[in-house]
Structure formats: C-alpha cells, structure tokens
Design a protein around this motif. Structure first.
Motif, PDB file in Angstrom:
ATOM      1  N   LEU A 193       0.829  -1.207   0.000  1.00  0.00           N
ATOM      2  CA  LEU A 193       0.000   0.000   0.000  1.00  0.00           C
ATOM      3  C   LEU A 193       0.862   1.256   0.000  1.00  0.00           C
ATOM      4  N   ASN A 194       1.848   1.288   0.858  1.00  0.00           N
ATOM      5  CA  ASN A 194       2.745   2.443   0.949  1.00  0.00           C
ATOM      6  C   ASN A 194       3.461   2.685  -0.384  1.00  0.00           C
ATOM      7  N   ALA A 195       4.109   1.639  -0.888  1.00  0.00           N
ATOM      8  CA  ALA A 195       4.867   1.784  -2.134  1.00  0.00           C
ATOM      9  C   ALA A 195       3.951   2.074  -3.320  1.00  0.00           C
ATOM     10  N   GLY A 196       2.751   1.477  -3.336  1.00  0.00           N
ATOM     11  CA  GLY A 196       1.832   1.709  -4.441  1.00  0.00           C
ATOM     12  C   GLY A 196       1.368   3.157  -4.506  1.00  0.00           C
ATOM     13  N   VAL A 197       1.047   3.737  -3.346  1.00  0.00           N
ATOM     14  CA  VAL A 197       0.613   5.138  -3.313  1.00  0.00           C
ATOM     15  C   VAL A 197       1.750   6.061  -3.738  1.00  0.00           C
TER      16      VAL A 197
END
Length: 312
Positions: free
Chosen positions: A168-172
C-alpha cells in the motif's frame, strides 16, 4: 587560361560572407548535432544492453534454470548449503506495487489531464502545467523519504497494522510519482484531438461532459493508452522509492499490507556487497536483463501507440 579557369572554379573563402551563407552553415551544424544526439542515444542503449548481457552471460550459460528462476519464490543466493535463484516472489512484489500504483495514478492523471486540456484556460492552465512538470522533477529518493517518514506511521495508525512499509505504501508513492508524466502525455493526446470534433458535437446539442466522454476520450484513446503504458514502465523500473517503502521482504503478497521486495530494489540492495564475477553477481545482472527487456517492450509499445495516434 587553364590556370584562370581552375582559379575561378575553386571556392573563395571570404570572412565577410553574407547572412544567407552564415544561416546555411548554422543550419547544417544544428542538423549534424541533432543527428549525433540521436545516434548517441541508440549507441548508449545498445552499450547498456551489451554490458549487462556480458556480466550476466556466465549465469545464463551455467547455473540458469528457467523453471527455478521464474517459478521459484525462493531467492537465497548466499545460502551455504542450497543456493536458490528464484525471482517469482520478486516479480510478484514488483507487479503488485506497480498494479496498485496504476490504480492510484490513472484516475488522478486522466482527471488532471482532462481538466487542463478541456476546462482550464489562460494563466490557470500554464500554472497547472508548470506544477505538473515540477512534480515530475522531484527525485525518487525524496518520495522514498515521504513513504518512510510520513506514509509509514500514517498507515500504521489508520489501519492498525504492525508495519507501514508494504504494498500500500509503495503503491501510493509510486502512483504519485508516475502521475505527472502520465498527466503530461495524456494532456498532449487530448489537445491533439481536432477542435472540429468538439464543435460538431456542440452544434448537435451535446453538453461539455458529453463532448469529453463521447467524442474527445474515444478519439484520444491511443494516446491515453500510451500514457498509461509509460506510467507502467516508470513504475516497473523505479528503484529507490520502492526500496524504501516496500519493507524489502521476500514474500508473495496476499494483501496490500504485506511487505514485499521488488526486482530493482534487490539489485540496488545486493549488488554493492556481492563479489564481482560470482554466481550471485551474475544472477543480479540476469535480473537486470529481464528488467531491461520488459521495460523496453513496454516503452516500445507506448511509443508505437503514440506514433499511431499522431499519424491518425
């Protein structure tokens, strides 16, 4: 007479040649520089491919096993008893982060492109275009710090998870990184649609949104697809931000809250501590070959699509 004829045929070097001759020489010089610039880009790309292929050839010719390399989730290149070179988990981590990044980036980039191309006017449009370009210029390591220092505790507090460095962090973060370049290309594709299409639709009584949804977007679909593919290529090849925001854990993700490791991050983290010429070293360059081929195919497809829409 013969000497005079030869003298008349020889070019006369005059330091005070007229403006037309000077412009001709300048034009030729610019043409040569542009040609050398284009050729140098091709030479550099070929040189990079030759270099990484040479460094990874030993692994490809020796210990490479196609089924294990692409089908095994176990990446244990430094194991003393059982060295395993499987990149399935790394590919899954890269694909999951890139996929989520596109889910974040596509709505933002297309929405921004539509607003800039179809609604914004004058100084507002120029300000937004400059802002988009500035966002594209932010270094990836800065985005990585944002993921590490801001998104990490935010995800922990909002979703009550033990670690905020995950898909989630890297995707955002990756979605926000890819959005500016996608917005710029998508806006160019929308502006390339002839105004007569809009005028004809408005003459038939269509509203502004109907013109955009039923006329402009279908006419620009190839250019928009090219923008998306370039965004995918940017996400697939990103290194520092992904290294800092994913948690760097070898794992096939089953949730957006799982930590993963990307292909590019693996090369960046391990290459500096690997003995030159070792099997581990050559395996990392084999990953580089795989990444080079994938990103080349993505960018080539995007370029062909954009060329197609320009010709159309």
């Amino acid at each position: 007479m013969e000497g005079n004829a030869k003298g008349a045929a020889a070019p006369v070097i005059n330091p005070d040649f007229d403006r037309r001759n000077r412009d001709w020489y300048v034009d030729k010089l610019v043409q040569v520089l542009m040609f050398l610039g284009g050729i140098s880009a091709i030479v550099f790309i070929i040189g990079i491919f030759v270099f990484i292929t040479r460094e990874g050839f030993g692994f490809l010719a020796g210990e490479f096993n196609f089924a294990e390399f692409f089908g095994s989730p176990n990446w244990r290149p430094t194991s003393a008893k059982n060295e395993t070179f499987g990149i399935l988990a790394l590919v899954a981590g890269t694909a999951s982060v890139t996929g989520l990044a596109m889910i974040v980036a596509i709505p933002f980039s297309l929405g921004a492109a539509i607003f800039i191309a179809e609604f914004a006017t004058g100084k507002t449009r120029e300000f937004l275009k400059i802002t988009v370009e500035l966002l594209a210029a932010i270094p990836s390591v800065v985005w990585g710090f944002i993921g590490l220092a801001i998104m990490n505790p935010l995800i922990i507090d909002l979703f009550n998870v033990p670690v905020g460095l995950n898909v989630l962090n890297a995707g955002v973060i990756l979605g926000l990184m890819a959005a500016p370049i996608m917005t710029s290309i998508a806006e160019d594709a929308l502006k390339a649609v002839p105004d007569r299409y809009r005028e004809a639709a408005e003459a038939m009584g269509a509203t502004r949104w109907q013109v955009i949804y039923k006329v402009v977007l279908p006419a620009a679909k190839n250019g928009l697809l090219g923008a998306v593919l370039l965004g995918v290529g940017r996400g697939f090849g990103e290194t520092m931000a992904v290294l800092m925001a994913t948690g760097h854990s070898i794992n096939i993700p089953t949730s957006v809250f799982d930590s993963v490791r990307a292909l590019t991050a693996t090369i960046a983290a391990e290459l500096g501590e690997t003995a030159v010429g070792s099997t581990h070293y050559e395996a990392l360059f084999t990953i580089g070959i795989f990444l080079f081929v994938i990103t080349f195919i993505i960018n080539l497809a995007a370029d062909l699509i954009v060329r197609g829409v320009r010709k159309g």
